[in-house]
Motif scaffolding. Sequence first.
Motif, PDB file in Angstrom:
ATOM      1  N   CYS A  34       3.261  27.064  42.911  1.00  0.00           N
ATOM      2  CA  CYS A  34       3.852  25.996  43.048  1.00  0.00           C
ATOM      3  C   CYS A  34       5.271  26.650  43.550  1.00  0.00           C
ATOM      4  CB  CYS A  34       3.957  25.741  41.002  1.00  0.00           C
ATOM      5  SG  CYS A  34       2.701  25.340  40.356  1.00  0.00           S
ATOM      6  N   ALA A  35       5.752  27.311  43.499  1.00  0.00           N
ATOM      7  CA  ALA A  35       7.017  27.851  43.857  1.00  0.00           C
ATOM      8  C   ALA A  35       7.223  27.922  45.570  1.00  0.00           C
ATOM      9  CB  ALA A  35       8.215  29.064  43.846  1.00  0.00           C
ATOM     10  N   GLY A  36       5.697  28.251  46.325  1.00  0.00           N
ATOM     11  CA  GLY A  36       5.889  27.848  46.669  1.00  0.00           C
ATOM     12  C   GLY A  36       5.845  26.672  48.027  1.00  0.00           C
ATOM     13  N   PHE A  37       4.973  25.323  47.195  1.00  0.00           N
ATOM     14  CA  PHE A  37       5.269  24.159  47.500  1.00  0.00           C
ATOM     15  C   PHE A  37       6.128  23.735  47.449  1.00  0.00           C
ATOM     16  CE2 PHE A  37       4.929  20.304  45.693  1.00  0.00           C
ATOM     17  CZ  PHE A  37       3.970  19.048  46.580  1.00  0.00           C
ATOM     18  N   TYR A  38       7.303  23.716  46.027  1.00  0.00           N
ATOM     19  CA  TYR A  38       8.766  23.350  46.412  1.00  0.00           C
ATOM     20  C   TYR A  38       9.487  24.176  46.930  1.00  0.00           C
ATOM     21  CZ  TYR A  38       7.932  19.267  42.541  1.00  0.00           C
ATOM     22  OH  TYR A  38       7.189  17.859  42.899  1.00  0.00           O
ATOM     23  N   GLY A  39       9.376  25.074  47.203  1.00  0.00           N
ATOM     24  CA  GLY A  39      10.321  25.875  47.608  1.00  0.00           C
ATOM     25  C   GLY A  39      10.201  25.727  49.402  1.00  0.00           C
ATOM     26  N   ARG A  40       9.210  25.313  49.881  1.00  0.00           N
ATOM     27  CA  ARG A  40       8.901  25.105  51.297  1.00  0.00           C
ATOM     28  C   ARG A  40      10.053  23.356  51.834  1.00  0.00           C
ATOM     29  NH1 ARG A  40       4.474  27.638  50.632  1.00  0.00           N
ATOM     30  NH2 ARG A  40       4.006  29.527  52.471  1.00  0.00           N
ATOM     31  N   ILE A  41       9.168  22.397  50.544  1.00  0.00           N
ATOM     32  CA  ILE A  41      10.851  21.465  50.515  1.00  0.00           C
ATOM     33  C   ILE A  41      12.238  21.664  50.294  1.00  0.00           C
ATOM     34  CG2 ILE A  41      10.433  18.798  49.064  1.00  0.00           C
ATOM     35  CD1 ILE A  41       8.097  19.705  48.060  1.00  0.00           C
ATOM     36  N   MET A  42      12.238  22.272  49.807  1.00  0.00           N
ATOM     37  CA  MET A  42      13.194  22.565  49.328  1.00  0.00           C
ATOM     38  C   MET A  42      13.646  23.831  49.598  1.00  0.00           C
ATOM     39  SD  MET A  42      14.136  19.576  46.357  1.00  0.00           S
ATOM     40  CE  MET A  42      12.591  19.489  45.821  1.00  0.00           C
ATOM     41  N   PRO A  43      13.827  24.582  50.556  1.00  0.00           N
ATOM     42  CA  PRO A  43      14.315  26.207  50.958  1.00  0.00           C
ATOM     43  C   PRO A  43      15.776  26.378  50.470  1.00  0.00           C
ATOM     44  CG  PRO A  43      14.251  25.170  52.526  1.00  0.00           C
ATOM     45  CD  PRO A  43      13.766  23.823  51.534  1.00  0.00           C
ATOM     46  N   LYS A  44      16.693  25.092  49.927  1.00  0.00           N
ATOM     47  CA  LYS A  44      18.347  26.016  49.502  1.00  0.00           C
ATOM     48  C   LYS A  44      18.192  25.732  48.698  1.00  0.00           C
ATOM     49  CE  LYS A  44      19.183  26.703  55.430  1.00  0.00           C
ATOM     50  NZ  LYS A  44      20.804  25.395  56.045  1.00  0.00           N
ATOM     51  N   GLY A  45      17.572  25.431  47.790  1.00  0.00           N
ATOM     52  CA  GLY A  45      17.518  24.118  46.132  1.00  0.00           C
ATOM     53  C   GLY A  45      18.473  25.015  45.402  1.00  0.00           C
ATOM     54  N   VAL A  46      19.374  24.917  44.679  1.00  0.00           N
ATOM     55  CA  VAL A  46      19.574  25.692  43.443  1.00  0.00           C
ATOM     56  C   VAL A  46      18.749  25.921  42.799  1.00  0.00           C
ATOM     57  CG1 VAL A  46      21.289  26.169  41.755  1.00  0.00           C
ATOM     58  CG2 VAL A  46      22.259  24.418  43.596  1.00  0.00           C
ATOM     59  N   THR A  47      18.075  26.946  43.001  1.00  0.00           N
ATOM     60  CA  THR A  47      17.393  27.662  41.720  1.00  0.00           C
ATOM     61  C   THR A  47      17.320  27.391  40.335  1.00  0.00           C
ATOM     62  OG1 THR A  47      17.894  30.288  43.014  1.00  0.00           O
ATOM     63  CG2 THR A  47      16.113  29.978  40.695  1.00  0.00           C
ATOM     64  N   GLU A  48      18.059  27.492  39.579  1.00  0.00           N
ATOM     65  CA  GLU A  48      17.673  26.847  38.291  1.00  0.00           C
ATOM     66  C   GLU A  48      17.288  25.474  38.538  1.00  0.00           C
ATOM     67  OE1 GLU A  48      20.589  28.248  39.464  1.00  0.00           O
ATOM     68  OE2 GLU A  48      20.368  30.218  38.326  1.00  0.00           O
ATOM     69  N   ARG A  49      17.419  24.708  39.090  1.00  0.00           N
ATOM     70  CA  ARG A  49      17.247  23.773  38.901  1.00  0.00           C
ATOM     71  C   ARG A  49      16.301  23.436  39.981  1.00  0.00           C
ATOM     72  NH1 ARG A  49      22.330  19.595  38.325  1.00  0.00           N
ATOM     73  NH2 ARG A  49      20.528  17.703  39.173  1.00  0.00           N
ATOM     74  N   LEU A  50      15.810  23.657  40.846  1.00  0.00           N
ATOM     75  CA  LEU A  50      14.506  24.196  41.539  1.00  0.00           C
ATOM     76  C   LEU A  50      13.487  24.311  40.305  1.00  0.00           C
ATOM     77  CD1 LEU A  50      13.122  23.681  43.707  1.00  0.00           C
ATOM     78  CD2 LEU A  50      13.380  25.439  44.329  1.00  0.00           C
ATOM     79  N   GLN A  51      13.865  25.005  39.506  1.00  0.00           N
ATOM     80  CA  GLN A  51      13.356  25.432  38.502  1.00  0.00           C
ATOM     81  C   GLN A  51      12.216  24.127  37.678  1.00  0.00           C
ATOM     82  OE1 GLN A  51      11.961  28.775  37.635  1.00  0.00           O
ATOM     83  NE2 GLN A  51      10.199  28.399  36.956  1.00  0.00           N
ATOM     84  N   MET A  52      13.267  23.522  37.135  1.00  0.00           N
ATOM     85  CA  MET A  52      12.313  22.408  36.804  1.00  0.00           C
ATOM     86  C   MET A  52      11.220  21.368  37.958  1.00  0.00           C
ATOM     87  SD  MET A  52      15.807  19.738  35.222  1.00  0.00           S
ATOM     88  CE  MET A  52      16.255  19.418  37.136  1.00  0.00           C
TER      89      MET A  52
END
Length: 359
Positions: free
Chosen positions: A51-69
């Motif tokens: 799942c982190a690979g999926f969203y991590g490709r969409i928002m590679p610079k997202g703030v980690t704490e917020r991307l965790q949601m």
Amino acid sequence: MTDDQLLVELPPRYCPVQVDTHPDAELLEGQGADWLTAYGLAGPRLRANDCAGFYGRIMPKGVTERLQMAVDWCFLMFAFDDINCDEVVPDAAGKQFVDIATRVVRVLEVPDVDLGPTADLFLAPVRDLAQRAHRSATPTQLRRLVDGHRAWYLGVLWELRCRLTDVTPSLNDYAHMRQHTAGGLATTSWIEIVDGGEIPAYELDSPAVRALSELSFTIAAWDDDLFSYGKETWFAQRESTPSNCKLNLIDIVAQERGCSVDQALAESVELVNRLTHRFIRVRDAVLPTASEELRNYLDCLSRLLRGNMEWGLLAQRYRNPDGRHPDAVHTVGSWTDVPPVDTPPAIPSIAWWWDRDLI
């Protein structure tokens, strides 16, 4: 490749977008898996979804704490899909799905709502996610999140009707419904919440941006059909009573055109390539006057197109179909820089994406 392994070779995909991965993807993945496990929802494919690979490709610079949601939501909704949508018989699925879906939507709207006693394991993690979202998001962003789930669940009900009647839908119906059955709007509604910026309604609801949203959701969903076809075929080969209801682009094209699977695969990829080319053209026409918030959204949608395909070709969710047969399915793909024609396919329900006034 051994005799008990299944290989699917995809024709080249056109997608002139490059993606990176989030630097904290491993941390996000571990925390997401631990979070879902704590709610008793761990399954054999829990850590195979990436799942982190999926969203991590969409928002590679997202703030980690917020991307965790978003990553946690991805873990939860894969489990939700497996248990309430895919792994139940159709006559039982309707009641089971409606019961939980209506409660999930209400909890997203009002995290502290009292819905009475329930044994459903999903409501507690949904409530936790809803509480975090309500602390971080604007009212408009929250409404868009809820609307995204309503659209997704409407699509699932349509799929259940297809399964109950044991009928494969037409390509015209599937073309406009697939964006909903894949939860496109629910998936991308987290972009604003993670990023923090609220896209002005006059931009997000404009015809061109609506077309871009629908295009991106459908492209990603049809790519899902491409890289999950091997998994679905693997399961179909083991069914004692094969179903007449096919909910995959390749099968639907094969039935509608009366052609072989190889021909349907080639036509399916050509369809997705045409949608991708149209997305790029409309996006490039919108970007020069886009606000910062809209520009970020469109950048994320662009990365979704390439990132989703890269993710799906690698995710063990599709390579290990039931969680007990590692690498039983191999789907391989490649990329091409040669654009397809920019003309609408003969599918009336999506032809408006080629309206001249969009660009």
